[in-house]
Write a protein that holds these residues in place. Sequence first.
Motif, PDB file in Angstrom:
ATOM      1  N   ARG A  36      57.324  43.821  -9.565  1.00 34.37           N
ATOM      2  CA  ARG A  36      58.259  44.334 -10.575  1.00 34.37           C
ATOM      3  C   ARG A  36      58.412  43.416 -11.779  1.00 34.37           C
ATOM      4  N   LYS A  37      58.123  42.117 -11.639  1.00 29.98           N
ATOM      5  CA  LYS A  37      58.287  41.174 -12.748  1.00 29.98           C
ATOM      6  C   LYS A  37      56.955  40.581 -13.218  1.00 29.98           C
ATOM      7  N   ALA A  38      55.850  41.087 -12.679  1.00 25.38           N
ATOM      8  CA  ALA A  38      54.488  40.676 -13.068  1.00 25.38           C
ATOM      9  C   ALA A  38      54.230  39.192 -12.866  1.00 25.38           C
ATOM     10  N   ALA A  39      54.810  38.619 -11.825  1.00 24.23           N
ATOM     11  CA  ALA A  39      54.543  37.223 -11.488  1.00 24.23           C
ATOM     12  C   ALA A  39      53.182  37.123 -10.803  1.00 24.23           C
ATOM     13  N   THR A  40      52.735  35.909 -10.571  1.00 29.40           N
ATOM     14  CA  THR A  40      51.473  35.663  -9.873  1.00 29.40           C
ATOM     15  C   THR A  40      51.748  34.750  -8.687  1.00 29.40           C
ATOM     16  N   GLU A  41      51.265  35.145  -7.517  1.00 32.04           N
ATOM     17  CA  GLU A  41      51.443  34.290  -6.344  1.00 32.04           C
ATOM     18  C   GLU A  41      50.511  33.080  -6.465  1.00 32.04           C
ATOM     19  N   ASN A  42      50.840  32.022  -5.740  1.00 33.87           N
ATOM     20  CA  ASN A  42      49.989  30.839  -5.745  1.00 33.87           C
ATOM     21  C   ASN A  42      48.644  31.164  -5.098  1.00 33.87           C
ATOM     22  N   PRO A  43      47.562  30.588  -5.621  1.00 34.59           N
ATOM     23  CA  PRO A  43      46.249  30.851  -5.018  1.00 34.59           C
ATOM     24  C   PRO A  43      46.176  30.305  -3.596  1.00 34.59           C
ATOM     25  N   PHE A  44      45.344  30.948  -2.788  1.00 29.12           N
ATOM     26  CA  PHE A  44      45.053  30.554  -1.405  1.00 29.12           C
ATOM     27  C   PHE A  44      46.277  30.643  -0.487  1.00 29.12           C
ATOM     28  N   THR A  45      47.286  31.459  -0.856  1.00 28.95           N
ATOM     29  CA  THR A  45      48.471  31.596  -0.015  1.00 28.95           C
ATOM     30  C   THR A  45      48.561  32.953   0.667  1.00 28.95           C
ATOM     31  N   SER A  46      47.750  33.901   0.266  1.00 29.39           N
ATOM     32  CA  SER A  46      47.840  35.247   0.816  1.00 29.39           C
ATOM     33  C   SER A  46      47.230  35.326   2.211  1.00 29.39           C
ATOM     34  N   GLU A  47      47.960  35.987   3.115  1.00 28.32           N
ATOM     35  CA  GLU A  47      47.446  36.230   4.462  1.00 28.32           C
ATOM     36  C   GLU A  47      46.252  37.178   4.425  1.00 28.32           C
ATOM     37  N   LEU A  48      46.117  37.943   3.351  1.00 29.17           N
ATOM     38  CA  LEU A  48      45.020  38.914   3.238  1.00 29.17           C
ATOM     39  C   LEU A  48      43.746  38.314   2.658  1.00 29.17           C
ATOM     40  N   LEU A  49      43.814  37.081   2.194  1.00 29.20           N
ATOM     41  CA  LEU A  49      42.658  36.472   1.538  1.00 29.20           C
ATOM     42  C   LEU A  49      41.427  36.459   2.447  1.00 29.20           C
ATOM     43  N   ASP A  50      41.582  36.054   3.679  1.00 29.01           N
ATOM     44  CA  ASP A  50      40.441  35.945   4.599  1.00 29.01           C
ATOM     45  C   ASP A  50      40.340  37.117   5.565  1.00 29.01           C
ATOM     46  N   ASN A  51      41.074  38.188   5.305  1.00 29.16           N
ATOM     47  CA  ASN A  51      41.028  39.358   6.171  1.00 29.16           C
ATOM     48  C   ASN A  51      39.642  40.005   6.102  1.00 29.16           C
ATOM     49  N   LYS A  52      39.006  40.184   7.255  1.00 30.75           N
ATOM     50  CA  LYS A  52      37.666  40.781   7.309  1.00 30.75           C
ATOM     51  C   LYS A  52      37.676  42.128   8.037  1.00 30.75           C
ATOM     52  N   LYS A  53      38.849  42.613   8.398  1.00 31.32           N
ATOM     53  CA  LYS A  53      38.946  43.879   9.132  1.00 31.32           C
ATOM     54  C   LYS A  53      38.630  45.054   8.218  1.00 31.32           C
ATOM     55  N   LYS A  54      38.222  46.163   8.826  1.00 23.20           N
ATOM     56  CA  LYS A  54      37.924  47.391   8.092  1.00 23.20           C
ATOM     57  C   LYS A  54      39.199  48.194   7.918  1.00 23.20           C
ATOM     58  N   GLY A  55      39.419  48.674   6.700  1.00 24.91           N
ATOM     59  CA  GLY A  55      40.605  49.461   6.441  1.00 24.91           C
ATOM     60  C   GLY A  55      40.846  49.642   4.956  1.00 24.91           C
ATOM     61  N   THR A  56      42.099  49.881   4.619  1.00 26.85           N
ATOM     62  CA  THR A  56      42.480  50.171   3.243  1.00 26.85           C
ATOM     63  C   THR A  56      43.632  49.271   2.828  1.00 26.85           C
ATOM     64  N   TYR A  57      43.539  48.736   1.626  1.00 25.38           N
ATOM     65  CA  TYR A  57      44.609  47.935   1.044  1.00 25.38           C
ATOM     66  C   TYR A  57      45.474  48.882   0.217  1.00 25.38           C
ATOM     67  N   VAL A  58      46.778  48.900   0.524  1.00 26.40           N
ATOM     68  CA  VAL A  58      47.705  49.825  -0.131  1.00 26.40           C
ATOM     69  C   VAL A  58      48.760  49.037  -0.892  1.00 26.40           C
ATOM     70  N   CYS A  59      49.414  49.699  -1.834  1.00 24.15           N
ATOM     71  CA  CYS A  59      50.481  49.089  -2.616  1.00 24.15           C
ATOM     72  C   CYS A  59      51.645  48.725  -1.700  1.00 24.15           C
ATOM     73  N   ALA A  60      52.124  47.499  -1.781  1.00 25.73           N
ATOM     74  CA  ALA A  60      53.256  47.055  -0.968  1.00 25.73           C
ATOM     75  C   ALA A  60      54.558  47.708  -1.410  1.00 25.73           C
ATOM     76  N   GLY A  61      54.576  48.302  -2.598  1.00 26.00           N
ATOM     77  CA  GLY A  61      55.774  48.944  -3.098  1.00 26.00           C
ATOM     78  C   GLY A  61      55.919  50.391  -2.683  1.00 26.00           C
ATOM     79  N   CYS A  62      54.778  51.121  -2.668  1.00 30.10           N
ATOM     80  CA  CYS A  62      54.886  52.563  -2.410  1.00 30.10           C
ATOM     81  C   CYS A  62      53.856  53.108  -1.424  1.00 30.10           C
ATOM     82  N   GLY A  63      52.916  52.282  -0.975  1.00 25.56           N
ATOM     83  CA  GLY A  63      51.944  52.718   0.021  1.00 25.56           C
ATOM     84  C   GLY A  63      50.731  53.442  -0.528  1.00 25.56           C
TER      85      GLY A  63
END
Length: 165
Positions: free
Chosen positions: A59-86
């Motif tokens: 909502r405020k267009a901030a940027t998360e710190n690099p290398f902090t996302s749990e999804l960064l190394d995710n190798k599973k098959k699936g779909t990435y959806v918006c955390a706000g509305c799906g």
Amino acid sequence: MKFTVLIAVLAVMTSCKGISQEKDMAKDKGQEKMKEFKVQKTEAEWKAELTDAEFYVLRKAATENPFTSELLDNKKKGTYVCAGCGTPLFKSETKFDSGTGWPSFYQEIEGNVGYDVDYKIGYKRTEEHCATCGGHLGHVFEDGPAPTGLRHCINGVALNFVENK
């Protein structure tokens, strides 16, 4: 005297507008940001539904710190959806390791990602947002792999992952 002339020349040179960082894919500055989205909520409603990190990125267009996302190394098959509305935004098949510290994709799910212009760091960049709720996702750059040559550099906190069953 020489020092004064040197300072004057440097001042003139640095005041000139450079265009080497501008990309054709960024839209003109004069275009207005799309303000009407299918999902409309007040700031208070967004704050109540999202974590602090999600709120500031989406909502405020901030940027998360690099290398902090749990999804960064995710190798599973699936779909990435918006955390706000799906809204489905990216397929796992298009994810790649860009080395930048943010989840990166070479292709979005067509029609679900919107684009805008961002001048926050002094030059034109193409900002990405969810086409359904307007949540800020990240930016797209023209240094990605084939087949598109694009790198959608996305804040992991702006995404949720839905694994294929």
